[in-house]
Design a protein around this motif. Structure first.
Motif, PDB file in Angstrom:
ATOM      1  N   CYS A  18       2.311  -5.192   6.578  1.00 19.39           N
ATOM      2  CA  CYS A  18       2.341  -5.339   5.117  1.00 19.39           C
ATOM      3  C   CYS A  18       3.547  -6.207   4.757  1.00 19.39           C
ATOM      4  CB  CYS A  18       2.454  -3.961   4.477  1.00 19.39           C
ATOM      5  SG  CYS A  18       2.893  -4.009   2.734  1.00 19.39           S
ATOM      6  N   GLU A  19       3.342  -7.150   3.841  1.00 26.38           N
ATOM      7  CA  GLU A  19       4.434  -8.072   3.510  1.00 26.38           C
ATOM      8  C   GLU A  19       5.567  -7.390   2.751  1.00 26.38           C
ATOM      9  OE1 GLU A  19       3.071 -11.602   1.638  1.00 26.38           O
ATOM     10  OE2 GLU A  19       2.054 -12.336   3.449  1.00 26.38           O
ATOM     11  N   VAL A  20       5.263  -6.253   2.163  1.00 31.17           N
ATOM     12  CA  VAL A  20       6.303  -5.540   1.425  1.00 31.17           C
ATOM     13  C   VAL A  20       7.026  -4.520   2.307  1.00 31.17           C
ATOM     14  CG1 VAL A  20       6.781  -4.022  -0.528  1.00 31.17           C
ATOM     15  CG2 VAL A  20       5.090  -5.853  -0.754  1.00 31.17           C
ATOM     16  N   CYS A  21       6.264  -3.605   2.911  1.00 34.04           N
ATOM     17  CA  CYS A  21       6.911  -2.469   3.577  1.00 34.04           C
ATOM     18  C   CYS A  21       6.844  -2.542   5.102  1.00 34.04           C
ATOM     19  CB  CYS A  21       6.305  -1.163   3.069  1.00 34.04           C
ATOM     20  SG  CYS A  21       4.663  -0.845   3.722  1.00 34.04           S
ATOM     21  N   HIS A  22       6.150  -3.544   5.648  1.00 29.66           N
ATOM     22  CA  HIS A  22       6.029  -3.732   7.102  1.00 29.66           C
ATOM     23  C   HIS A  22       5.212  -2.651   7.796  1.00 29.66           C
ATOM     24  CE1 HIS A  22       8.953  -6.998   6.868  1.00 29.66           C
ATOM     25  NE2 HIS A  22       9.649  -6.205   6.078  1.00 29.66           N
ATOM     26  N   ASN A  23       4.529  -1.825   7.002  1.00 32.56           N
ATOM     27  CA  ASN A  23       3.596  -0.871   7.592  1.00 32.56           C
ATOM     28  C   ASN A  23       2.367  -1.650   8.090  1.00 32.56           C
ATOM     29  OD1 ASN A  23       2.325   1.469   8.297  1.00 32.56           O
ATOM     30  ND2 ASN A  23       2.580   2.461   6.309  1.00 32.56           N
ATOM     31  N   LEU A  24       1.538  -1.019   8.929  1.00 36.53           N
ATOM     32  CA  LEU A  24       0.347  -1.703   9.427  1.00 36.53           C
ATOM     33  C   LEU A  24      -0.742  -1.702   8.365  1.00 36.53           C
ATOM     34  CD1 LEU A  24       0.222  -0.221  13.025  1.00 36.53           C
ATOM     35  CD2 LEU A  24       1.019  -2.483  12.352  1.00 36.53           C
ATOM     36  N   THR A  25      -1.435  -2.808   8.240  1.00 34.30           N
ATOM     37  CA  THR A  25      -2.496  -2.900   7.239  1.00 34.30           C
ATOM     38  C   THR A  25      -3.482  -3.984   7.641  1.00 34.30           C
ATOM     39  OG1 THR A  25      -2.970  -3.346   4.916  1.00 34.30           O
ATOM     40  CG2 THR A  25      -1.121  -4.545   5.878  1.00 34.30           C
ATOM     41  N   ASP A  26      -4.709  -3.937   7.075  1.00 32.79           N
ATOM     42  CA  ASP A  26      -5.622  -5.054   7.300  1.00 32.79           C
ATOM     43  C   ASP A  26      -5.699  -5.948   6.057  1.00 32.79           C
ATOM     44  OD1 ASP A  26      -6.915  -3.013   5.988  1.00 32.79           O
ATOM     45  OD2 ASP A  26      -8.384  -2.669   7.575  1.00 32.79           O
ATOM     46  N   GLN A  27      -4.795  -5.711   5.109  1.00 28.77           N
ATOM     47  CA  GLN A  27      -4.686  -6.610   3.953  1.00 28.77           C
ATOM     48  C   GLN A  27      -3.314  -7.304   3.983  1.00 28.77           C
ATOM     49  OE1 GLN A  27      -5.892  -2.944   2.733  1.00 28.77           O
ATOM     50  NE2 GLN A  27      -6.611  -3.678   0.732  1.00 28.77           N
ATOM     51  N   THR A  28      -3.024  -8.086   2.948  1.00 25.22           N
ATOM     52  CA  THR A  28      -1.706  -8.724   2.904  1.00 25.22           C
ATOM     53  C   THR A  28      -0.642  -7.676   2.534  1.00 25.22           C
ATOM     54  OG1 THR A  28      -2.907 -10.565   1.935  1.00 25.22           O
ATOM     55  CG2 THR A  28      -0.517 -10.793   2.075  1.00 25.22           C
ATOM     56  N   ILE A  29      -0.991  -6.886   1.517  1.00 23.00           N
ATOM     57  CA  ILE A  29      -0.098  -5.800   1.113  1.00 23.00           C
ATOM     58  C   ILE A  29      -0.874  -4.498   1.278  1.00 23.00           C
ATOM     59  CG2 ILE A  29       1.170  -4.802  -0.840  1.00 23.00           C
ATOM     60  CD1 ILE A  29       1.656  -7.653  -1.810  1.00 23.00           C
ATOM     61  N   CYS A  30      -0.221  -3.480   1.820  1.00 22.45           N
ATOM     62  CA  CYS A  30      -0.960  -2.282   2.239  1.00 22.45           C
ATOM     63  C   CYS A  30      -1.399  -1.416   1.054  1.00 22.45           C
ATOM     64  CB  CYS A  30      -0.128  -1.467   3.218  1.00 22.45           C
ATOM     65  SG  CYS A  30       1.198  -0.527   2.438  1.00 22.45           S
ATOM     66  N   ASP A  31      -2.316  -0.504   1.333  1.00 21.72           N
ATOM     67  CA  ASP A  31      -2.871   0.383   0.314  1.00 21.72           C
ATOM     68  C   ASP A  31      -1.803   1.216  -0.373  1.00 21.72           C
ATOM     69  OD1 ASP A  31      -5.415  -0.449   0.751  1.00 21.72           O
ATOM     70  OD2 ASP A  31      -5.942   1.172   2.131  1.00 21.72           O
ATOM     71  N   ILE A  32      -0.792   1.595   0.363  1.00 22.70           N
ATOM     72  CA  ILE A  32       0.241   2.458  -0.210  1.00 22.70           C
ATOM     73  C   ILE A  32       1.088   1.672  -1.205  1.00 22.70           C
ATOM     74  CG2 ILE A  32       2.329   3.793   0.324  1.00 22.70           C
ATOM     75  CD1 ILE A  32       0.941   4.638   2.953  1.00 22.70           C
ATOM     76  N   CYS A  33       1.470   0.463  -0.827  1.00 21.12           N
ATOM     77  CA  CYS A  33       2.296  -0.356  -1.722  1.00 21.12           C
ATOM     78  C   CYS A  33       1.563  -0.724  -3.005  1.00 21.12           C
ATOM     79  CB  CYS A  33       2.753  -1.625  -1.006  1.00 21.12           C
ATOM     80  SG  CYS A  33       4.044  -1.333   0.204  1.00 21.12           S
ATOM     81  N   THR A  34       0.242  -0.867  -2.934  1.00 18.65           N
ATOM     82  CA  THR A  34      -0.516  -1.299  -4.114  1.00 18.65           C
ATOM     83  C   THR A  34      -1.044  -0.119  -4.926  1.00 18.65           C
ATOM     84  OG1 THR A  34      -2.435  -1.516  -2.673  1.00 18.65           O
ATOM     85  CG2 THR A  34      -1.245  -3.539  -3.191  1.00 18.65           C
ATOM     86  N   ASP A  35      -0.762   1.107  -4.476  1.00 22.08           N
ATOM     87  CA  ASP A  35      -1.301   2.298  -5.154  1.00 22.08           C
ATOM     88  C   ASP A  35      -0.403   2.673  -6.339  1.00 22.08           C
ATOM     89  OD1 ASP A  35      -2.201   4.744  -5.968  1.00 22.08           O
ATOM     90  OD2 ASP A  35      -2.346   5.603  -3.949  1.00 22.08           O
ATOM     91  N   ASP A  36      -0.933   2.446  -7.558  1.00 20.77           N
ATOM     92  CA  ASP A  36      -0.127   2.696  -8.765  1.00 20.77           C
ATOM     93  C   ASP A  36       0.156   4.173  -8.990  1.00 20.77           C
ATOM     94  OD1 ASP A  36       0.105   0.064  -9.318  1.00 20.77           O
ATOM     95  OD2 ASP A  36      -1.625  -0.016 -10.671  1.00 20.77           O
ATOM     96  N   TYR A  37      -0.613   5.036  -8.356  1.00 18.30           N
ATOM     97  CA  TYR A  37      -0.405   6.467  -8.552  1.00 18.30           C
ATOM     98  C   TYR A  37       0.756   7.008  -7.725  1.00 18.30           C
ATOM     99  CZ  TYR A  37      -4.668   6.542 -11.245  1.00 18.30           C
ATOM    100  OH  TYR A  37      -5.608   6.311 -12.200  1.00 18.30           O
ATOM    101  N   ARG A  38       1.288   6.163  -6.855  1.00 16.86           N
ATOM    102  CA  ARG A  38       2.393   6.647  -6.035  1.00 16.86           C
ATOM    103  C   ARG A  38       3.719   6.409  -6.732  1.00 16.86           C
ATOM    104  NH1 ARG A  38       0.436   7.511  -0.282  1.00 16.86           N
ATOM    105  NH2 ARG A  38       2.587   8.165   0.001  1.00 16.86           N
ATOM    106  N   ASP A  39       4.678   7.243  -6.390  1.00 17.87           N
ATOM    107  CA  ASP A  39       6.002   7.179  -6.999  1.00 17.87           C
ATOM    108  C   ASP A  39       6.755   5.947  -6.478  1.00 17.87           C
ATOM    109  OD1 ASP A  39       8.549   7.500  -7.892  1.00 17.87           O
ATOM    110  OD2 ASP A  39       8.711   9.624  -7.330  1.00 17.87           O
ATOM    111  N   GLN A  40       6.889   4.924  -7.334  1.00 22.75           N
ATOM    112  CA  GLN A  40       7.486   3.661  -6.910  1.00 22.75           C
ATOM    113  C   GLN A  40       9.011   3.755  -6.785  1.00 22.75           C
ATOM    114  OE1 GLN A  40       5.272   0.829  -6.647  1.00 22.75           O
ATOM    115  NE2 GLN A  40       3.597   2.236  -7.113  1.00 22.75           N
ATOM    116  N   SER A  41       9.573   4.900  -7.178  1.00 23.70           N
ATOM    117  CA  SER A  41      11.035   4.990  -7.202  1.00 23.70           C
ATOM    118  C   SER A  41      11.605   5.600  -5.914  1.00 23.70           C
ATOM    119  CB  SER A  41      11.480   5.824  -8.407  1.00 23.70           C
ATOM    120  OG  SER A  41      11.202   7.181  -8.167  1.00 23.70           O
ATOM    121  N   MET A  42      10.722   5.986  -4.995  1.00 26.13           N
ATOM    122  CA  MET A  42      11.199   6.565  -3.735  1.00 26.13           C
ATOM    123  C   MET A  42      10.709   5.727  -2.563  1.00 26.13           C
ATOM    124  SD  MET A  42      10.330  10.518  -4.203  1.00 26.13           S
ATOM    125  CE  MET A  42      11.567  11.566  -3.493  1.00 26.13           C
ATOM    126  N   ILE A  43      11.622   5.447  -1.634  1.00 27.81           N
ATOM    127  CA  ILE A  43      11.219   4.740  -0.424  1.00 27.81           C
ATOM    128  C   ILE A  43      11.643   5.560   0.788  1.00 27.81           C
ATOM    129  CG2 ILE A  43      11.556   2.680   0.994  1.00 27.81           C
ATOM    130  CD1 ILE A  43      11.885   1.054  -1.490  1.00 27.81           C
TER     131      ILE A  43
END
Lengths: 196, 196
Positions: B56-81
């Motif tokens: 993933c271009e943002v978090c470096h997790n594995l993904t089959d997209q450019t940016i992973c499902d977790i990074c693009t999920d608006d329901y997740r708390d964006q303030s914690m990494i």
């Protein structure tokens, strides 16, 4: 949870024997770290092996030809046939490097538990081979109930046609008496040899 | 000794972690017994995973997209990494099902032994992410020397920008005191909580 193509790879690895979810995940993750060329190789070799490897028409060992290298090797002793239950065992014996005869792979053992009958095994084809000049059949079957039953069956069936022998039972080399089970000890006593 | 295509498959299986000659042989033999379709599936899935899975271009997790499902999920708390050393650990935490923030995969740990320096890890990209509204960085690194060093490094580097926390040390659930090593016991004492 995992990206779909990773999930599918993990699932696929689970067809391997003894590989559960954790190991499959480990394998899949490791694959992602490998060079593409090595993964391609594995991918191609899987298809190729599945495609090319067949049973030898004479001895039922695994081969990529119609008749295997061992059966067609004129330097091997054509008068001895070593009977094993599966191909892997034949390769084990080959690795030992001492046996120079032929093989016959039964494709299993007679088993009441699994419902394997003599007619499910490659016994008729062994019978046909004995019509040629075979002087000894060596039974190299597991030292289990199923191996015993199959050995007895084969020695009864072929004992009059030619010499039928079996591998010796006893202590494994490097084995400690302490760790040998009673049956092994008993067999080792029965088969004791005079020291010279 | 084995037919060539079988030999090649055995050799290929040895790229898997912890797989030696014996296990590779067992896997290869098992493959020959499987349905062609399942082997084809494994073969295709190997290529596909290797082909499609990227970082993933943002978090470096594995993904089959450019940016992973977790990074693009608006329901997740964006303030914690949550910072982990590799993707597998992120998936383990996901499986727990309790954490709803984002991840950052370092791609290793600082290590004098392996010669891994901070600049070899995805730390600069973590720094960039902290410019957005991130209130907490949770360090979920191994409780090893390397994990410790990396945790210290990151908490020094980012401690002034935002809250940096780390996972608790202590007895594993179901663990017996008898089996806990001294360091774990010490950490468990240090981190003791008042019962309520």
């Amino acid at each position: 949870m995992y990206p779909k193509s990773l999930e599918k790879l993990i699932e696929s690895f689970r067809i391997l024997p003894g590989v559960g979810q954790k190991t499959a995940e480990r394998y899949a993750m490791h694959i992602l770290d490998q060079d593409l060329s090595r993964v391609d190789e594995l991918s191609v070799n899987l298809k190729e092996a599945k495609d090319k490897i067949k049973e030898c028409e004479v001895c039922h060992n695994l081969t990529d030809q119609t008749i295997c290298d061992i059966c067609t090797d004129d330097y091997r002793d054509q008068s001895m046939i070593c009977v094993v239950s599966n191909a892997k065992e034949a390769f084990s014996i080959e690795r030992m490097g001492e046996y120079n005869g032929l093989y016959h792979v039964l494709g299993g053992l007679i088993s009441t538990k699994k419902g394997t009958l003599p007619e499910d095994l490659n016994i008729e084809s062994l019978n046909n081979r004995l019509k040629n000049d075979v002087s000894e059949v060596i039974l190299a079957l597991n030292a289990t109930v199923e191996g015993e039953i199959t050995s007895l069956y084969l020695s009864k069936k072929f004992g009059e046609q030619c010499k039928v022998s079996r591998l010796a039972f006893g202590l494994p080399i490097g084995g400690h008496l302490d760790y040998a089970d009673e049956m092994t000890l008993m067999k080792a006593f029965e088969g004791r040899n005079k020291m010279e």
